[in-house]
Design a protein around this motif. Structure first.
Motif, PDB file in Angstrom:
ATOM      1  N   GLY A  11       9.529   7.819 -61.509  1.00 57.89           N
ATOM      2  CA  GLY A  11       8.272   7.908 -62.233  1.00 57.89           C
ATOM      3  C   GLY A  11       8.021   6.640 -63.013  1.00 57.89           C
ATOM      4  N   CYS A  12       6.947   6.680 -63.777  1.00 61.35           N
ATOM      5  CA  CYS A  12       6.534   5.493 -64.529  1.00 61.35           C
ATOM      6  C   CYS A  12       7.204   5.471 -65.907  1.00 61.35           C
ATOM      7  N   LEU A  13       6.924   4.437 -66.631  1.00 64.73           N
ATOM      8  CA  LEU A  13       7.529   4.251 -67.951  1.00 64.73           C
ATOM      9  C   LEU A  13       7.194   5.387 -68.914  1.00 64.73           C
ATOM     10  N   CYS A  14       5.951   5.869 -68.901  1.00 71.09           N
ATOM     11  CA  CYS A  14       5.538   6.884 -69.886  1.00 71.09           C
ATOM     12  C   CYS A  14       5.714   8.309 -69.378  1.00 71.09           C
ATOM     13  N   SER A  15       6.147   8.469 -68.131  1.00 74.58           N
ATOM     14  CA  SER A  15       6.387   9.777 -67.506  1.00 74.58           C
ATOM     15  C   SER A  15       5.119  10.569 -67.214  1.00 74.58           C
ATOM     16  N   ALA A  16       3.948   9.950 -67.325  1.00 74.55           N
ATOM     17  CA  ALA A  16       2.712  10.640 -66.902  1.00 74.55           C
ATOM     18  C   ALA A  16       2.739  10.890 -65.405  1.00 74.55           C
ATOM     19  N   ILE A  17       3.468  10.039 -64.673  1.00 71.46           N
ATOM     20  CA  ILE A  17       3.586  10.185 -63.222  1.00 71.46           C
ATOM     21  C   ILE A  17       5.048  10.369 -62.860  1.00 71.46           C
ATOM     22  N   ARG A  18       5.305  11.453 -62.094  1.00 73.87           N
ATOM     23  CA  ARG A  18       6.654  11.696 -61.578  1.00 73.87           C
ATOM     24  C   ARG A  18       6.536  11.970 -60.084  1.00 73.87           C
ATOM     25  N   TYR A  19       7.500  11.482 -59.340  1.00 68.29           N
ATOM     26  CA  TYR A  19       7.442  11.680 -57.886  1.00 68.29           C
ATOM     27  C   TYR A  19       8.809  12.003 -57.337  1.00 68.29           C
ATOM     28  N   GLU A  20       8.795  12.486 -56.104  1.00 69.95           N
ATOM     29  CA  GLU A  20      10.033  12.750 -55.389  1.00 69.95           C
ATOM     30  C   GLU A  20       9.917  12.221 -53.977  1.00 69.95           C
ATOM     31  N   CYS A  21      10.971  11.564 -53.508  1.00 72.03           N
ATOM     32  CA  CYS A  21      11.029  11.101 -52.118  1.00 72.03           C
ATOM     33  C   CYS A  21      11.757  12.158 -51.303  1.00 72.03           C
ATOM     34  N   MET A  22      11.090  12.681 -50.291  1.00 74.07           N
ATOM     35  CA  MET A  22      11.711  13.683 -49.431  1.00 74.07           C
ATOM     36  C   MET A  22      12.688  13.060 -48.436  1.00 74.07           C
ATOM     37  N   GLU A  23      12.567  11.756 -48.243  1.00 75.55           N
ATOM     38  CA  GLU A  23      13.588  11.037 -47.488  1.00 75.55           C
ATOM     39  C   GLU A  23      13.877   9.715 -48.180  1.00 75.55           C
ATOM     40  N   ALA A  24      15.030   9.184 -47.875  1.00 76.53           N
ATOM     41  CA  ALA A  24      15.433   7.941 -48.536  1.00 76.53           C
ATOM     42  C   ALA A  24      14.532   6.792 -48.094  1.00 76.53           C
ATOM     43  N   PRO A  25      14.101   5.953 -49.027  1.00 74.51           N
ATOM     44  CA  PRO A  25      13.305   4.788 -48.649  1.00 74.51           C
ATOM     45  C   PRO A  25      14.109   3.879 -47.716  1.00 74.51           C
ATOM     46  N   CYS A  26      13.430   3.337 -46.710  1.00 74.07           N
ATOM     47  CA  CYS A  26      14.074   2.405 -45.793  1.00 74.07           C
ATOM     48  C   CYS A  26      13.434   1.029 -45.956  1.00 74.07           C
ATOM     49  N   ASP A  27      13.981   0.059 -45.226  1.00 70.05           N
ATOM     50  CA  ASP A  27      13.439  -1.314 -45.319  1.00 70.05           C
ATOM     51  C   ASP A  27      13.349  -1.787 -46.763  1.00 70.05           C
ATOM     52  N   VAL A  28      14.367  -1.495 -47.533  1.00 66.16           N
ATOM     53  CA  VAL A  28      14.336  -1.906 -48.941  1.00 66.16           C
ATOM     54  C   VAL A  28      14.418  -3.432 -49.011  1.00 66.16           C
ATOM     55  N   HIS A  29      13.486  -4.021 -49.734  1.00 64.73           N
ATOM     56  CA  HIS A  29      13.397  -5.481 -49.724  1.00 64.73           C
ATOM     57  C   HIS A  29      12.908  -6.028 -51.052  1.00 64.73           C
ATOM     58  N   TYR A  30      13.380  -7.221 -51.344  1.00 67.09           N
ATOM     59  CA  TYR A  30      12.746  -8.020 -52.388  1.00 67.09           C
ATOM     60  C   TYR A  30      11.456  -8.591 -51.809  1.00 67.09           C
ATOM     61  N   CYS A  31      10.406  -8.681 -52.615  1.00 68.03           N
ATOM     62  CA  CYS A  31       9.246  -9.460 -52.209  1.00 68.03           C
ATOM     63  C   CYS A  31       8.917 -10.461 -53.306  1.00 68.03           C
ATOM     64  N   HIS A  32       9.012 -11.730 -52.923  1.00 71.47           N
ATOM     65  CA  HIS A  32       8.757 -12.819 -53.861  1.00 71.47           C
ATOM     66  C   HIS A  32       7.338 -13.360 -53.723  1.00 71.47           C
ATOM     67  N   CYS A  33       6.481 -12.664 -52.957  1.00 69.22           N
ATOM     68  CA  CYS A  33       5.151 -13.230 -52.695  1.00 69.22           C
ATOM     69  C   CYS A  33       4.325 -13.266 -53.979  1.00 69.22           C
ATOM     70  N   ARG A  34       3.285 -14.107 -53.953  1.00 68.97           N
ATOM     71  CA  ARG A  34       2.490 -14.310 -55.158  1.00 68.97           C
ATOM     72  C   ARG A  34       1.756 -13.037 -55.568  1.00 68.97           C
ATOM     73  N   LEU A  35       1.364 -12.205 -54.600  1.00 62.11           N
ATOM     74  CA  LEU A  35       0.679 -10.957 -54.960  1.00 62.11           C
ATOM     75  C   LEU A  35       1.614 -10.035 -55.730  1.00 62.11           C
ATOM     76  N   CYS A  36       2.835  -9.893 -55.236  1.00 59.83           N
ATOM     77  CA  CYS A  36       3.785  -9.021 -55.931  1.00 59.83           C
ATOM     78  C   CYS A  36       4.161  -9.601 -57.287  1.00 59.83           C
ATOM     79  N   GLN A  37       4.271 -10.913 -57.350  1.00 64.12           N
ATOM     80  CA  GLN A  37       4.561 -11.517 -58.655  1.00 64.12           C
ATOM     81  C   GLN A  37       3.473 -11.159 -59.660  1.00 64.12           C
ATOM     82  N   ARG A  38       2.222 -11.281 -59.241  1.00 59.51           N
ATOM     83  CA  ARG A  38       1.109 -10.936 -60.131  1.00 59.51           C
ATOM     84  C   ARG A  38       1.096  -9.443 -60.441  1.00 59.51           C
ATOM     85  N   ALA A  39       1.262  -8.652 -59.406  1.00 63.41           N
ATOM     86  CA  ALA A  39       1.126  -7.201 -59.575  1.00 63.41           C
ATOM     87  C   ALA A  39       2.200  -6.626 -60.495  1.00 63.41           C
ATOM     88  N   PHE A  40       3.372  -7.260 -60.498  1.00 58.36           N
ATOM     89  CA  PHE A  40       4.476  -6.773 -61.312  1.00 58.36           C
ATOM     90  C   PHE A  40       4.617  -7.539 -62.626  1.00 58.36           C
TER      91      PHE A  40
END
Ligand SMILES: [Zn+2]
Ligand SMILES: [Zn+2]
Length: 146
Positions: A11-40
């Motif tokens: 979930g998020c920092l304030c816990s307003a949003i909570r989620y559950e993954c019914m399967e394990a995430p795959c293709d786990v990756h770092y993304c160093h692209c400029r969009l992700c840098q901005r978005a995060f």
């Protein structure tokens, strides 16, 4: 701690949003692209992908920002935590691994967007390092003017 055998919730920092993954995430990756840098507001993001149908929101729902005509990014409208990335109409959605209650439950397998990695970031691993060029999301995005 095996990722596949434990409930992957988050979930998020304030816990307003909570989620559950019914399967394990795959293709786990770092993304160093400029969009992700901005978005995060950080110098990289870490994402893992799962089928849209395997991601369940138990509390709240992300607000969606269409970062380009090709993709939308979900975030908490209250605290701003980045949570999801999805190419429009894709059957897959990526979750921000740092939003998991136990982000150590999965491991990145690759670095993407390596052309934008900041030179002072010291990540001494042997994972494959690949450029992001060619990805539709990245191709159409233009940095704001200085
Ligand atoms: Zn929040
Ligand atoms: Zn990215």
């Amino acid at each position: 701690m095996a990722a596949s055998s434990e409930r992957l919730i988050g979930g998020c920092l304030c816990s307003a949003i909570r989620y559950e993954c019914m399967e394990a995430p795959c293709d786990v990756h770092y993304c160093h692209c400029r969009l992700c840098q901005r978005a995060f507001g950080n110098v990289f993001a870490v994402f893992g992908s799962l089928p849209v149908s395997a991601l369940s929101f138990s509390r709240g729902a992300p607000q969606l920002y269409r970062s380009t005509p090709y993709a939308e990014r979900g975030f908490c409208g209250t605290c701003g935590t980045p949570l999801t990335f999805r190419y429009l109409r894709s059957e897959w959605i990526a979750i921000a691994i740092g939003s998991l209650d136990h982000p150590d439950a999965v491991r990145p397998e690759v670095h993407w967007g390596i052309e934008s990695q900041v030179p002072w970031l010291a990540l001494h691993d042997t994972l494959p390092r690949k450029p992001i060029e060619g990805e539709p999301e990245y191709m159409v995005w233009r940095q704001p003017p200085e």
